[in-house]
Design an enzyme around this catalytic site. Structure first.
Site, PDB file in Angstrom:
ATOM      1  N   LEU A  23       0.867  -1.172   0.000  1.00  0.00           N
ATOM      2  CA  LEU A  23       0.000   0.000   0.000  1.00  0.00           C
ATOM      3  C   LEU A  23       0.903   1.222   0.000  1.00  0.00           C
ATOM      4  CD1 LEU A  23      -2.642  -0.985   2.724  1.00  0.00           C
ATOM      5  CD2 LEU A  23      -2.871  -1.163   0.242  1.00  0.00           C
ATOM      6  N   ASP A  24       0.456   2.299  -0.651  1.00  0.00           N
ATOM      7  CA  ASP A  24       1.227   3.540  -0.611  1.00  0.00           C
ATOM      8  C   ASP A  24       1.389   3.994   0.828  1.00  0.00           C
ATOM      9  OD1 ASP A  24       1.149   3.527  -3.372  1.00  0.00           O
ATOM     10  OD2 ASP A  24      -0.240   5.201  -3.560  1.00  0.00           O
ATOM     11  N   GLN A  25       2.489   4.677   1.098  1.00  0.00           N
ATOM     12  CA  GLN A  25       2.713   5.226   2.427  1.00  0.00           C
ATOM     13  C   GLN A  25       1.534   6.124   2.798  1.00  0.00           C
ATOM     14  OE1 GLN A  25       6.456   7.198   2.896  1.00  0.00           O
ATOM     15  NE2 GLN A  25       5.995   7.871   4.960  1.00  0.00           N
ATOM     16  N   THR A  27      -1.532   5.103   3.281  1.00  0.00           N
ATOM     17  CA  THR A  27      -2.798   4.437   2.978  1.00  0.00           C
ATOM     18  C   THR A  27      -3.086   3.422   4.075  1.00  0.00           C
ATOM     19  OG1 THR A  27      -2.488   4.708   0.598  1.00  0.00           O
ATOM     20  CG2 THR A  27      -4.042   3.011   1.301  1.00  0.00           C
ATOM     21  N   ARG A 124      -4.047   7.501  -6.725  1.00  0.00           N
ATOM     22  CA  ARG A 124      -3.702   8.899  -6.480  1.00  0.00           C
ATOM     23  C   ARG A 124      -3.480   9.647  -7.785  1.00  0.00           C
ATOM     24  NH1 ARG A 124       1.150   8.187  -2.465  1.00  0.00           N
ATOM     25  NH2 ARG A 124       0.989  10.456  -2.263  1.00  0.00           N
TER      26      ARG A 124
END
Length: 187
Positions: A23-25, A27, A124
């Site tokens: 997961l993106d930082q 998230t 995003r």
């Protein structure tokens, strides 16, 4: 994870044992980690075959027109800022995000986003390119709000087949306190 599990799969990156996807930082939400080599290989295959269902809740700026849609583009590194990804023409990797409106306010929309692909920063970048950046996503044009100090993105649901039994599994995670408070403040 290593403190909670006696063993994780060692395939993949040695610095991230058992990690099948990321997961993106910033998230929040559900993530799957493989404890055995067989589980790792099965899960990686399911992700590559696009048989894993991944749903996210995304709070964006703007009143999104329509009730559902699809964003299908090529994504690659941003030509000037190597920390970012960008929608590109002619090169890059396919990225597909499908969205539907969960709730609308005057200046915000809560979207449920399902990704077919799992590219770096995909949701995003897609939402920013559509003119509706994520609340709190400073990297992609979302202005910070006092209620949240991260992109307003939550991995809410993950579905896949159990790596050894083949039984369908579904994991649903409710909004975390910061996003829940932000949504409540908009109501």
């Amino acid at each position: 994870l290593l403190a909670h599990c006696s063993r994780l799969a060692i395939q993949g990156s040695p610095l991230r044992p058992g990690i099948v996807h990321r997961l993106d930082q910033g998230t929040s939400g559900v993530l799957v980690v493989a404890k055995s080599e067989a589980a790792y290989l099965s899960l990686v295959h399911q992700f590559k075959a696009h048989t894993v269902t991944k749903d996210y809740l995304a709070l964006v700026y703007g009143c999104v027109a329509g009730s559902r849609g699809e964003i299908s583009t090529l994504l690659d590194r941003h030509p000037k800022d190597r920390k970012k990804m960008a929608v590109v023409e002619g090169k890059g990797r396919d990225a597909v995000s499908r969205w539907q409106v969960e709730k609308r306010w005057d200046e915000f929309t809560l979207l449920r986003v399902q990704i077919e692909t799992g590219r770096t920063h995909q949701i995003r970048v897609h939402l920013q390119a559509a003119g509706t950046p994520l609340v709190g996503d400073r990297l992609y044009g979302g202005i910070a709000r006092p209620e949240i100090d991260r992109p307003a993105l939550h991995a809410s649901r993950l579905e896949f087949e159990h790596p050894t039994t083949g039984v369908p599994l579904r994991f649903i995670v409710p909004l975390p306190p910061d996003l829940r408070a932000l949504v409540a403040a908009l109501a």
